[in-house]
Design a protein around this motif. Structure first.
Motif, PDB file in Angstrom:
ATOM      1  N   TYR A 173      -6.715  -1.553  -2.666  1.00 59.35           N
ATOM      2  CA  TYR A 173      -7.459  -0.370  -3.103  1.00 59.35           C
ATOM      3  C   TYR A 173      -8.953  -0.684  -3.181  1.00 59.35           C
ATOM      4  CZ  TYR A 173      -3.033   1.815  -4.463  1.00 59.35           C
ATOM      5  OH  TYR A 173      -1.783   2.369  -4.462  1.00 59.35           O
ATOM      6  N   HIS A 219      -4.319  -4.645   2.912  1.00 56.11           N
ATOM      7  CA  HIS A 219      -5.523  -3.940   2.461  1.00 56.11           C
ATOM      8  C   HIS A 219      -5.353  -3.439   1.026  1.00 56.11           C
ATOM      9  CE1 HIS A 219      -6.262  -3.102   6.965  1.00 56.11           C
ATOM     10  NE2 HIS A 219      -6.808  -4.247   6.602  1.00 56.11           N
ATOM     11  N   GLU A 229     -10.481  -0.597   0.279  1.00 54.98           N
ATOM     12  CA  GLU A 229     -10.574   0.756   0.816  1.00 54.98           C
ATOM     13  C   GLU A 229     -11.705   1.544   0.145  1.00 54.98           C
ATOM     14  OE1 GLU A 229      -8.917   1.507   3.637  1.00 54.98           O
ATOM     15  OE2 GLU A 229      -8.328  -0.585   3.403  1.00 54.98           O
ATOM     16  N   ILE A 283      -8.711   7.641   4.960  1.00 55.86           N
ATOM     17  CA  ILE A 283      -8.581   6.489   4.059  1.00 55.86           C
ATOM     18  C   ILE A 283      -7.936   6.912   2.739  1.00 55.86           C
ATOM     19  CG2 ILE A 283      -9.855   4.748   2.748  1.00 55.86           C
ATOM     20  CD1 ILE A 283     -11.762   4.586   5.197  1.00 55.86           C
ATOM     21  N   TYR A 318      -4.372   7.042   3.466  1.00 53.98           N
ATOM     22  CA  TYR A 318      -3.917   5.656   3.609  1.00 53.98           C
ATOM     23  C   TYR A 318      -3.620   5.044   2.236  1.00 53.98           C
ATOM     24  CZ  TYR A 318      -4.270   0.773   5.312  1.00 53.98           C
ATOM     25  OH  TYR A 318      -4.051  -0.542   5.637  1.00 53.98           O
ATOM     26  N   CYS A 319      -4.449   5.376   1.264  1.00 52.90           N
ATOM     27  CA  CYS A 319      -4.273   4.852  -0.096  1.00 52.90           C
ATOM     28  C   CYS A 319      -3.155   5.550  -0.860  1.00 52.90           C
ATOM     29  CB  CYS A 319      -5.573   5.004  -0.896  1.00 52.90           C
ATOM     30  SG  CYS A 319      -6.894   3.921  -0.368  1.00 52.90           S
TER      31      CYS A 319
END
Length: 164
Positions: free
Chosen positions: A129, A127, A132, A61, A64-65
């Motif tokens: 921040y 999605h 997440e 994750i 991903y960010c």
């Protein structure tokens, strides 16, 4: 406190602070080396498997960010370890440290006022921040609870400084 600052503070607390339950460091403290890979009867995982899963999922994750070219790993292979126990005590120490380092990196990301928490992450058009950060907090809390359950079943809860 201004609303944006309050939100960031609440999120970093949600990710790292002791609030309604124990923290990740609390859950793994003084875990005896020889029992890290032990699975209690009727439970499908060891403390090691849960620690390593938390590490892998949280790192995923975080990536991903951070990265617009993010590609998800293969489920479940890339998100769970292949073994019930760490190969060495060093592997355990490194995994635990990485969980804590990546948690700190997520807290830094949340605290970064140049990032709008309501914006989507670079690799997503849906999605944010905020989503997440809450997902990591929720996922980690769920598995920390499982670590405590495994330790209870093994007779290793609460942790003892003399356990190793």
């Amino acid at each position: 406190m201004e609303q944006n600052a309050a939100l960031r503070s609440h999120l970093t607390d949600l990710l790292a602070a002791r609030q309604a339950h124990c923290t990740f460091p609390d859950a793994v403290a003084h875990m005896p080396t020889g029992r890290r890979g032990e699975r209690p009867d009727a439970l499908p995982y060891s403390v090691w498997e849960l620690v390593e899963h938390i590490r892998r999922a949280q790192r995923d994750i975080l990536d991903y960010c951070r990265h617009s070219d993010y590609e998800a790993g293969e489920w479940p292979h890339d998100y769970w370890p292949d073994t019930t126990a760490p190969s060495t005590p060093t592997a355990w120490d490194e995994s635990v440290a990485q969980v804590q380092d990546d948690q700190e990196a997520l807290c830094d990301l949340v605290a970064d006022e140049t990032i709008d928490l309501y914006n989507t992450v670079p690799s997503s058009d849906e999605h944010t921040y905020l989503r997440e950060a809450m997902l990591v907090a929720d996922h980690t809390a769920y598995h920390v609870g499982q670590i405590v359950t495994v330790r209870r079943q093994l007779g290793l809860w609460p942790p003892s400084g003399d356990a190793e």
